[in-house]
Design an enzyme around this catalytic site. Structure first.
Site, PDB file in Angstrom:
ATOM      1  CG  ASP A  62     -84.980  73.793   4.179  1.00 38.22           C
ATOM      2  OD1 ASP A  62     -84.787  74.761   3.216  1.00 38.22           O
ATOM      3  OD2 ASP A  62     -84.758  73.772   5.667  1.00 38.22           O
ATOM      4  CG  ASP A 102     -69.583  70.969   9.949  1.00 38.90           C
ATOM      5  OD1 ASP A 102     -69.361  69.879  10.151  1.00 38.90           O
ATOM      6  OD2 ASP A 102     -70.186  70.983   8.611  1.00 38.90           O
TER       7      ASP A 102
END
Length: 491
Positions: free
Chosen positions: A236, A90
């Protein structure tokens, strides 16, 4: 009126100490289960027909470490026809060019370069987009500052022979632990999580978490749990709880090491800590109710609550430390009976348990007691002091998470200090705007220093060690923060 005020602050102090004791007992239970499991050998049988694996490397503006990561990945020992490496880039700076040029040097390696112009969802968004194109049955993930060992997949993939296993997490180790006092203190803290907490939870069947990197997922598990979501800063932990609530089993293996870089300066540490603590609080708000209502054993629910709300301990520490000033003054003036303050001493057992958890993880990681004893005597009080000195900064993060205030995903600056290309002073990703909380930390350092002086002058020593540690902790956090945020002015 003085009685009301006295008992109000005393109640805040006692309630806070009771909560710390509860947290400590949960940690003690994890320590007990770690001790039971420390000699377990869960080495699985080798797999004859290796499955297809996709390695995902989420990267955003990592020009100091991206090439190092790619170099390490090319050394992975796995059949290339069954391996795919997605570089989920990105980046908006020259990292793009560095990566493209680097992978040209490995024309036969199965790299797949994916660049997004829109960073929607940040890391979670990148992982989700990559997953849609991933060919692997299993997904290994490494952040940019990691150096996976060549045999990583050989050691982790065999654990998936049980079809109910959805994720295997490995233990982080630290390539720059000895760089400075701050990196040593971080390693001291992380080792307790990766040795005591993760092993303890996994042993007793409680929920554990994927640590964002250094682990492998079964692709079907990710999809069944609802895929990656970006409504928290710790995608996560969020996915981990959604998967385990659906019945997937997680495995944690401390003997499989995943080396990584520790942030070397306080501004970078704070950036990381803010994301972890706020994200943890967001996940607590998101999952606590459903976990309590789920058909799970009581011990699993209790440890899930301790796990989800563990970042809230900073709010408790901040409240206890501030209340202790008033309690000391009330006791000195005779507004509070000494019996109450003596009774409060019982709760100090919580700090003893917490200290024991960190000491045992330290001795275990160093693989020796007497050799590490002097080091531990030095580093333990430093660690406890600095942890308390982070209470203001981390409390802000927790409060924002619990109250629903949203903020963007802010990456932790990486340095690769082993390379000549990077240093503390020329890192392009450092931010030099010092937040207001840093000045609060400096102010509290002075306040608790005054409390120490008053205690010595008056001979009334209640809270003296506690206030001395707070003065030192806030002082060190303020000094190292001011120094790191000021680096840009010296360029």
């Amino acid at each position: 009126m003085p009685d009301f005020i006295s008992y109000f602050f005393l109640s805040v102090y006692l309630l806070g100490m009771l909560l710390i004791l509860g947290y400590a007992l949960a940690q003690g239970h994890l320590l007990f289960n770690f001790w039971k499991a420390r000699k377990r050998n869960l080495k699985p049988e080798a797999i004859k027909d290796l499955p297809r694996v996709t390695i995902q490397l989420p990267i955003f503006n990592e020009q100091y470490v991206a090439e190092r990561l790619i170099e390490a990945i090319t050394k992975i020992q796995y059949p290339l026809e069954k391996l795919e490496v997605q570089i989920l880039d990105d980046s908006t700076d020259e990292t793009q060019g560095l990566i493209r040029e680097k992978i040209k040097g490995f024309p036969d390696f199965p790299f797949v370069y994916i660049h997004r112009e829109n960073r929607k969802g940040f890391k979670a968004g990148a992982l989700k987009e990559g997953l849609e194109k991933a060919k692997g049955e299993f997904i290994a993930i490494f952040d940019a500052d990691f150096l996976p060992s060549p045999d990583f997949l050989q050691k982790t993939i065999p654990h998936f022979q049980n079809p109910k296993v959805g994720m295997v997490q490995t233990r982080w180790t630290h390539i720059n632990e000895s760089y400075s006092l701050l990196t040593r203190l971080q390693a001291f803290a992380l080792d307790a999580h990766f040795l005591i907490e993760q092993v303890g939870r996994n042993t007793l069947g409680a929920f554990i978490n994927f640590n964002g990197t250094g682990g492998v997922w079964r692709k079907d598990c990710i999809l069944d749990a609802g895929n990656w979501e970006d409504d928290t800063l710790t995608e996560d932990l969020d996915l981990s709880y959604r998967a385990q609530k659906k019945g997937w089993k997680f495995i944690y293996r401390p003997e499989i090491e995943s080396p990584a870089e520790l942030p070397p300066i306080m501004s970078a540490i704070k950036s990381q800590q803010f994301r972890w603590n706020k994200g943890g609080a967001e996940c607590a708000k998101k999952h606590a109710s459903s976990v309590l209502q789920a058909d799970l054993p009581v011990k699993t629910k209790l440890h899930a609550m301790a796990h989800l709300f563990n970042s809230s301990i900073f709010l408790v520490i901040l409240a206890v430390s501030l209340a202790s000033i008033a309690v000391w003054w009330m006791g000195f003036q005779g507004f509070i009976s000494t019996r109450w303050t003596q009774f409060a001493g019982i709760f100090l057992i919580g700090f003893v348990i917490i200290a024991l958890v960190y000491l045992i993880s330290y001795f275990y990681s160093k693989k020796g007691f007497f050799k590490s004893l002097l080091e531990a005597i030095f580093i333990l009080p430093l660690f406890l002091s600095v942890s308390m000195g982070m209470a203001v900064h981390n409390s802000q993060a927790v409060w924002e998470g619990l109250t629903g205030k949203k903020s963007p995903f802010v990456r932790t600056p990486k340095f690769n200090l082993e390379s000549r290309k990077s240093s503390l002073r020329n890192n392009l990703y450092l931010k030099f705007h010092m937040p207001a909380t840093t000045w609060v930390e400096g102010f509290l350092a002075l306040i608790f220093l005054v409390m120490v002086i008053l205690a010595i002058q008056s001979g009334y020593y209640l809270f003296l060690p506690f206030h001395a540690m707070l003065a030192f902790g806030y002082g060190l956090v303020f000094f190292t923060s001011f120094r790191s945020y000021s680096l840009g002015n010296n360029l």
